[in-house]
Design a protein around this motif. Structure first.
Motif, mmCIF file in Angstrom:
data_model
loop_
_atom_site.group_PDB
_atom_site.id
_atom_site.type_symbol
_atom_site.label_atom_id
_atom_site.label_comp_id
_atom_site.label_asym_id
_atom_site.label_seq_id
_atom_site.Cartn_x
_atom_site.Cartn_y
_atom_site.Cartn_z
ATOM 1 N N TYR A 134 57.739 41.192 48.905
ATOM 2 C CA TYR A 134 56.800 41.964 47.079
ATOM 3 C C TYR A 134 55.185 42.387 48.143
ATOM 4 O O TYR A 134 54.793 43.114 46.795
ATOM 5 C CB TYR A 134 56.109 40.133 46.788
ATOM 6 C CG TYR A 134 55.365 40.593 45.194
ATOM 7 C CD1 TYR A 134 56.521 40.876 44.766
ATOM 8 C CD2 TYR A 134 54.187 40.413 45.322
ATOM 9 C CE1 TYR A 134 55.923 40.884 43.122
ATOM 10 C CE2 TYR A 134 53.584 40.480 43.958
ATOM 11 C CZ TYR A 134 54.596 40.708 42.879
ATOM 12 O OH TYR A 134 54.092 41.263 41.364
ATOM 13 N N THR A 163 60.988 32.401 52.098
ATOM 14 C CA THR A 163 58.874 32.874 51.659
ATOM 15 C C THR A 163 58.185 33.134 52.468
ATOM 16 O O THR A 163 57.856 34.612 51.820
ATOM 17 C CB THR A 163 58.149 31.380 51.444
ATOM 18 O OG1 THR A 163 59.152 30.080 50.654
ATOM 19 C CG2 THR A 163 56.854 31.336 51.242
ATOM 20 N N SER A 198 66.270 37.527 50.290
ATOM 21 C CA SER A 198 65.132 36.663 51.013
ATOM 22 C C SER A 198 66.553 35.530 51.462
ATOM 23 O O SER A 198 66.938 35.246 52.560
ATOM 24 C CB SER A 198 64.015 36.358 50.464
ATOM 25 O OG SER A 198 63.093 37.206 49.691
ATOM 26 N N VAL A 205 60.972 39.763 41.514
ATOM 27 C CA VAL A 205 60.651 38.554 42.215
ATOM 28 C C VAL A 205 61.845 37.698 42.159
ATOM 29 O O VAL A 205 62.619 37.191 43.677
ATOM 30 C CB VAL A 205 59.587 37.876 41.812
ATOM 31 C CG1 VAL A 205 59.847 35.956 42.800
ATOM 32 C CG2 VAL A 205 58.334 37.983 41.616
ATOM 33 N N LEU A 243 63.772 39.777 44.732
ATOM 34 C CA LEU A 243 63.715 39.397 45.940
ATOM 35 C C LEU A 243 63.876 38.581 46.645
ATOM 36 O O LEU A 243 64.368 38.183 47.693
ATOM 37 C CB LEU A 243 61.835 39.711 46.098
ATOM 38 C CG LEU A 243 61.783 41.507 45.826
ATOM 39 C CD1 LEU A 243 60.109 41.870 45.460
ATOM 40 C CD2 LEU A 243 62.335 42.503 46.406
ATOM 41 N N LEU A 244 64.162 37.309 45.999
ATOM 42 C CA LEU A 244 64.230 35.656 46.489
ATOM 43 C C LEU A 244 65.779 35.950 46.244
ATOM 44 O O LEU A 244 65.727 35.387 47.773
ATOM 45 C CB LEU A 244 64.077 35.232 45.238
ATOM 46 C CG LEU A 244 64.015 33.451 45.338
ATOM 47 C CD1 LEU A 244 63.149 32.978 46.636
ATOM 48 C CD2 LEU A 244 63.541 32.345 44.008
ATOM 49 N N LEU A 273 59.968 36.846 51.108
ATOM 50 C CA LEU A 273 59.745 37.037 49.887
ATOM 51 C C LEU A 273 58.119 37.772 49.893
ATOM 52 O O LEU A 273 57.444 38.603 49.029
ATOM 53 C CB LEU A 273 59.561 35.779 49.050
ATOM 54 C CG LEU A 273 59.776 36.604 47.258
ATOM 55 C CD1 LEU A 273 60.002 37.158 46.745
ATOM 56 C CD2 LEU A 273 60.076 35.189 46.987
#
Length: 854
Positions: A569, A562, A240, A233, A236-237, A565
């Protein structure tokens, strides 16, 4: 240390080695263990790592090494083949001389530093929109903040620390993640093989036995799925946020450059500014499909001229207006600034952080350049020119405090306005171009590591594999940029959003580099903790400042982050569940043996390339083909396209082969390995040719191993009995197709139930000796199989693809059903399909549908 042979005994693998007899004590060549670690010259190992207890138990060093790498129970054929290739093709770093490094440093100006170089267009205008200029303390305090922010984050953090945490010369968030994945098995997709560690560019350097801390971190990460998810996460954040930068950078850079016309051209108001900015943005995104190679040669000279303009104009303003701005070198003015302005100074930090926008690009674009080149360019050109630019603007504000809203263009001498305006506009477009290209590369890396839906990728250059164009992302970025410019209509509000995205990426990099320090570099614990405490604290302070503008534009990057992500995910989560379902439902070897060599159907000439994601076993989709088709091809190759956590896999190390089932089945497994920077643009003819050539080399090498094994069996009676018994058990003489293949050989087929001991002669070079090549005609079994392969090749290759639908089980939680059945299902239906990714005629493709219950 010289390697003799590989042996397997009692389920454990060991490498037998002999030390070179060098009386002078010189060390011989170093080699690699079967498990991927280095072969150590025991004369150079510290005494404590060889200690044994009095009762004969292993010492501390040996115990640590065994815990660091869990050796396989048996030598896998993939592992042996990979070790042979990897040993023949060592990875060597290229040391560049001075002049090529300087030339590369010049080129970095046009790609790496465009974003940071255009920040003087809007930094002070944003800072002083929050804090009014009432005295010299305001100007000197803001200047001191900017100077020490640039010195601390881009210079100290990135240039001297983060750039060293590269992945074989590649930088960026996913490069750090792949580096961590190589040292600790934290990848959510469970398809890692021991053979991957033998790729020449894998470069595994295991934690040293002297640091128990690195071992504990590694085991903790591998054991706890929660930590794996948190790490994923986090990555990926950061990714993003980078995509969000790809939206905000063109918007704020182009608007800031065009805003110079507002004070120069009468009647040029906000509406005209927005209209011209949108027109420039549309033109910028419209030329992306042509690639940057056509105009890329202009980038470095234009940015070099831009930095020269910044430095020279700043120097002019310092001496022309107020040379006392040099007092800002004293950091005490930062305290005076906060003491005087209080909450307003805190809010002004959100504008101050814009001076380091693009700092992450130094690390993200590392793959195109080198660490010394980026360091030289920043320390000798970028850093001094930026300091002079901000000092010059501050000197102008000391005499003209009401010009803060247009400080950049007002501080430019009247006679130089139009040349500087043209160069500023070009610099803004180049900065935007670099960020757009970085976004494309980031999305491609995400796709390669299974974290982004498949999209169409167009390679715009034959020379540079990194130059790509993704149409869907390009038009999405353009539409988002137009919306941002149309809604905000001001660089101040866009700056509030821009700061959150930039600081967010930096915080992710700080966390990942800290993990690299602890796990891989084995840095002293105190120094490793000082890194996040120092830089993380600074970034948290800046983040708190920009979050205070959450309702004034700061919500925008959070909304983008958001959205992306969630997409990334969800795709990774669904892909992992699908892979685990395939592993769970793979076909047993007993069923394949019961079907016989004809597989319960007719075998017709031809090669069937069945694409699947499994690296072990036979996929269940194969049974669907047997049930759906009236016949199956005489040669079946299970092709697995696998991405490994390294940038590039050398072409000669691309394919690994294994025989599936006994020889008379004519079934093979091929694992085609790619790095996350590799380009898969070969057409199907080239791919088929390379695959068949590699398969022929595998068959010849297999025959050579069989001959050597047979020779050893004839010399030792016990081994001869063992080989005959195994041959009788696994290969009965009732199969007519098997007889010509085995004539003159006593070698078992490599099936999934094989438990035989691998011979010590398996480590053979892929390129066979000429003496053996000339004698290959004496092996009827090999010639028969090669002729059968060529006959099948003449009939052509057919691509067997499974069109799988993924559904959640009925007893699953509601949220899982919602994510898998609807969100993930929507992404799978609308992403680029498997047939579209291959340049294969539709007449050569057969698809069978299948539903995976996860």
């Amino acid at each position: 240390m010289k390697v003799d042979r590989i042996e397997e005994s009692s389920g454990s693998v060991r490498l037998l080695a002999r030390k070179g007899s060098n009386s002078s004590g010189g060390s011989s060549e170093s080699s690699r263990w079967v498990d991927g670690s280095e072969v150590v010259d025991w004369d150079e190992v510290p005494p404590w790592s060889r200690l044994h207890d009095s009762d004969g138990r292993e010492g501390y060093g040996t115990t640590i090494r065994r815990r660091l790498v869990k050796k396989p129970k048996r030598v896998d054929s993939f592992d042996v083949e990979a070790m042979e290739i990897g040993g023949a093709h060592g990875h060597h770093t290229k040391d560049m001389t001075l002049w090529p490094t300087l030339l590369l440093a010049f080129k970095t100006l046009g790609v790496v530093y465009g974003d940071m170089g255009t920040s003087p267009l809007y930094v002070f205008s944003d800072v002083f929109s929050k804090v009014p200029i009432e005295s010299d303390v305001d100007v000197l305090g803001a200047l001191s903040l900017v100077m020490y922010t640039i010195a601390l984050v881009p210079l100290a953090k990135y240039v001297f620390i983060v750039l060293k945490a590269n992945d074989n010369g590649e930088g960026g968030t996913f490069a750090l993640y792949s580096l961590i994945c190589r040292y600790a098995n934290v990848n959510m997709l469970p398809n890692r093989q021991q053979a991957d560690e033998h790729i020449s560019s894998f470069k595994l350097k295991l934690p040293t036995p002297e640091l128990e801390r690195a071992l504990k971190i590694k085991e903790t990460l591998e054991r706890r799925a929660t930590l794996k998810n948190i790490l994923l996460v986090l990555v990926l954040l950061g990714t993003s946020m980078i995509i969000g930068d790809g939206i905000l950078t063109p918007a704020i850079s182009v608007m800031s450059a065009i805003s110079g016309l507002q004070g120069q051209v009468k009647g040029f108001g906000t509406g005209a500014l927005v209209g011209v900015s949108i027109a420039v943005l549309v033109a910028l995104f419209s030329i992306q499909r042509f690639g940057t190679s056509k105009v890329g040669f202009m980038f470095a000279p234009v940015l070099a001229l831009w930095f020269f303009s910044l430095g020279s104009i700043g120097l002019y303003n310092i001496f022309n207006y107020d040379v006392t701005v040099l007092r800002a070198i004293n950091p005490a003015y930062v305290y005076y600034f906060f003491n005087k302005n209080g909450k307003g100074a805190w809010s002004a930090l959100g504008g101050c952080v814009l001076c380091i926008t693009g700092a992450e690009a130094m690390f993200a674009d590392l793959g195109h350049f080198s660490v010394p080149a980026i360091q030289i360019a920043f320390t000798s050109v970028v850093f001094p020119c930026l300091l002079l630019a901000y000092m010059g603007q501050a000197a102008y504000l000391m005499k003209n405090p009401h010009s803060y809203s247009r400080i950049f263009y007002d501080s430019v001498p009247e006679s130089l306005f139009w040349p500087v305006f043209v160069v500023a506009t070009l610099a803004a477009m180049i900065a935007s171009q670099a960020m757009i290209s970085a976004t494309f590369s980031c999305v491609k890396q995400s796709m390669a590591l299974g974290c982004f839906p498949r999209l169409k990728i167009i390679h715009t250059s034959r020379k540079f594999m990194g130059q790509i164009y993704i149409p869907v992302m390009n038009w999405f970025l353009m539409i988002m940029c137009i919306i941002v410019v149309s809604i905000f209509q001001s660089t101040t509000d866009i700056a509030n959003a821009y700061g959150i995205a930039e600081v967010g990426v930096m915080m992710v990099s700080t966390a990942l580099v800290t993990l690299v320090m602890l796990l891989i570099w084995q840095t002293n614990l105190f120094l490793a903790l000082c890194f996040p405490l120092l830089f993380g604290s600074v970034e948290l302070i800046y983040m708190s400042a920009v979050l205070s503008k959450l309702f004034e534009g700061g919500w925008l990057p959070l909304a983008f982050a958001t959205f992306f992500l969630s997409v990334m995910y969800t795709w990774n989560y669904g892909s992992v569940l699908k892979y685990r379902s395939e592993v769970r439902e793979k076909v047993s070897s007993d069923l394949m043996l019961d079907l016989g060599s004809n597989l319960g159907t007719l075998r017709v000439p031809g090669i069937g390339l069945l694409y699947n994601e499994l690296v072990q076993g036979i996929p269940s989709i194969f049974l669907q083909f047997l049930l759906s088709l009236p016949a199956i091809h005489s040669t079946i190759v299970f092709v697995c396209i696998k991405y490994v956590p390294i940038p590039v896999v050398p072409q000669e190390e691309r394919f690994l082969f294994r025989r599936v089932c006994p020889k008379d089945y004519h079934m093979f497994r091929c694992v085609a390995r790619y790095g996350y920077k590799d380009v898969r643009k070969e057409d199907h003819h080239a791919f088929e040719q390379l695959l068949i050539e590699s398969l022929e080399k595998f068959l010849r090498r297999e025959a050579q191993e069989a001959a050597l094994e047979l020779e050893g069996a004839l010399t030792e009676e016990t081994d001869n009995v063992s080989v005959k018994s195994m041959d009788t058990e696994h290969h009965p003489d009732t199969d007519e197709l098997r007889i010509p293949l085995m004539q003159g050989q006593n070698l078992e087929g490599e099936g999934t139930t094989s438990t035989s001991k691998e011979p010590a002669s398996l480590a053979l070079p892929l390129a066979l000796p000429s003496s053996y090549m000339s004698s290959s005609a004496e092996d009827p079994g090999l010639e028969y199989e090669l002729s059968a392969l060529r006959e099948a090749m003449e009939s052509g290759c057919t691509y067997l693809l499974g069109h799988g639908d993924v559904r959640a089980k009925k007893n699953s939680f509601f949220f899982k059903k919602l994510v898998i059945n609807y969100f993930y299902g929507f992404l799978r239906k609308n992403c680029r399909g498997g047939t579209a990714n291959m340049k294969v005629p539709h007449t050569n493709i057969i698809q069978v549908g299948m539903t995976y219950m996860v």
